[in-house]
Design a protein around this motif. Structure first.
Motif, short mmCIF file in Angstrom:
data_model
loop_
_atom_site.label_atom_id
_atom_site.label_comp_id
_atom_site.label_asym_id
_atom_site.label_seq_id
_atom_site.Cartn_x
_atom_site.Cartn_y
_atom_site.Cartn_z
N LYS A 73 15.47 24.56 -23.19
CA LYS A 73 16.31 25.35 -22.61
C LYS A 73 17.30 25.77 -23.67
CE LYS A 73 15.03 24.75 -17.75
NZ LYS A 73 15.14 24.64 -16.54
N SER A 74 18.17 24.65 -24.06
CA SER A 74 19.26 24.96 -24.95
C SER A 74 19.37 23.65 -25.72
CB SER A 74 20.44 25.11 -23.98
OG SER A 74 21.60 25.19 -24.89
N ALA A 76 22.04 23.21 -27.10
CA ALA A 76 23.52 22.90 -26.87
C ALA A 76 23.76 21.58 -25.88
CB ALA A 76 24.42 24.08 -25.93
N THR A 77 22.37 21.55 -24.81
CA THR A 77 22.43 20.27 -24.13
C THR A 77 21.25 19.40 -24.38
OG1 THR A 77 21.35 21.55 -22.56
CG2 THR A 77 23.62 21.22 -22.35
N GLU A 78 20.17 19.77 -25.19
CA GLU A 78 18.90 19.29 -25.68
C GLU A 78 19.19 18.77 -26.95
OE1 GLU A 78 15.28 20.77 -23.41
OE2 GLU A 78 16.80 22.37 -23.17
N ASP A 79 18.41 17.70 -27.40
CA ASP A 79 18.58 16.99 -28.55
C ASP A 79 17.37 17.59 -29.59
OD1 ASP A 79 18.61 15.64 -30.96
OD2 ASP A 79 18.44 13.96 -30.18
N ALA A 128 17.36 28.79 -27.72
CA ALA A 128 17.97 27.47 -27.63
C ALA A 128 18.50 27.07 -28.85
CB ALA A 128 16.52 26.58 -27.36
N GLU A 131 21.98 28.81 -28.99
CA GLU A 131 22.92 28.14 -28.12
C GLU A 131 23.59 26.87 -28.74
OE1 GLU A 131 21.71 27.94 -24.19
OE2 GLU A 131 21.20 29.92 -23.98
N GLY A 132 22.64 26.13 -29.43
CA GLY A 132 23.08 24.74 -30.37
C GLY A 132 23.92 25.17 -31.27
N ALA A 135 27.32 26.09 -29.79
CA ALA A 135 28.01 24.68 -29.33
C ALA A 135 28.45 23.92 -30.40
CB ALA A 135 27.06 23.83 -28.39
N LYS A 137 26.43 22.46 -32.46
CA LYS A 137 25.58 21.06 -32.74
C LYS A 137 24.74 21.34 -34.06
CE LYS A 137 26.23 19.24 -28.19
NZ LYS A 137 25.52 18.58 -27.15
#
Length: 195
Positions: A73-74, A76-79, A128, A131-132, A135, A137
């Motif tokens: 999904k993203s 920003a929250t997933e690795d 995705a 979004e990273g 963020a 990342k």
């Protein structure tokens, strides 16, 4: 006795995956697939159409399977590194997919079947990554599209170019999966590193 339509379709698809992965859509025949599946070739034509339509169906099914197995999904929250490692594992466990994609590239000179739909799917990966990037990342010095392509390439290159891996890499044995994944993780880490 009722005809097992779904069972027959499953046999056809399994045989088609094997044949297409080995020989591509131009290197095999409906007769060979029917023989391997132990079905009448008329069933193949009835269910899937000609050989190229069957190839398109097989590849589309395999792409759906990988998308369902590796949802994102993203970043920003997933690795994204974990995603690359999981993609490597998927291709290791399903080497036919890499070969089918190679055959597709060799068979179609321009737009491939279902290209518009597939671009939409790839856009989920690109979004995705965006979004990273937002963020902080993932680096924004590279376009998200290039990062997506490179991450996927790193994850499946062992299976798309096994001869080069054998010649260039010390990790050329089947038992070297842990070392390969560590190398992929390090390459992705460096690729996405925020300056």
């Amino acid at each position: 006795m009722a005809w097992d339509t779904e069972g027959t379709k499953s046999k056809i698809l399994e045989a088609a995956i094997q044949e297409f992965a080995k020989y591509g859509p131009n290197g095999t025949t409906i007769d060979k697939i029917a023989k391997l599946a132990k079905v009448n070739k008329e069933r193949i034509y009835n269910y899937y159409g000609d050989k190229h339509k069957l190839f398109e169906h097989v590849l589309q099914n395999e792409l759906i399977k990988v998308a369902e197995s590796l949802p994102i999904k993203s970043f920003a929250t997933e690795d994204i590194i974990e995603y690359a490692e999981n993609a490597y594992d998927y291709h290791r466990d399903h080497p036919a997919l890499s070969r089918l994609l190679l055959w597709e590239g060799l068979t179609y000179e321009n737009e491939v079947p279902n290209e518009v739909l597939r671009k939409k799917h790839y856009n989920y990966k690109v979004n995705a990554i965006i979004e990273g990037q937002k963020a902080g990342k993932i680096t924004n010095t590279l376009d998200a599209e290039y990062i997506a392509f490179l991450v996927l390439s790193l994850a499946n290159s062992w299976f798309t170019l096994p001869q080069m891996a054998r010649m260039l890499s010390p990790f050329d044995r089947e038992s070297d999966h842990t070392a390969r994944k560590a190398l992929i993780a390090e390459a992705v880490k460096r690729l996405i590193q925020v300056a």
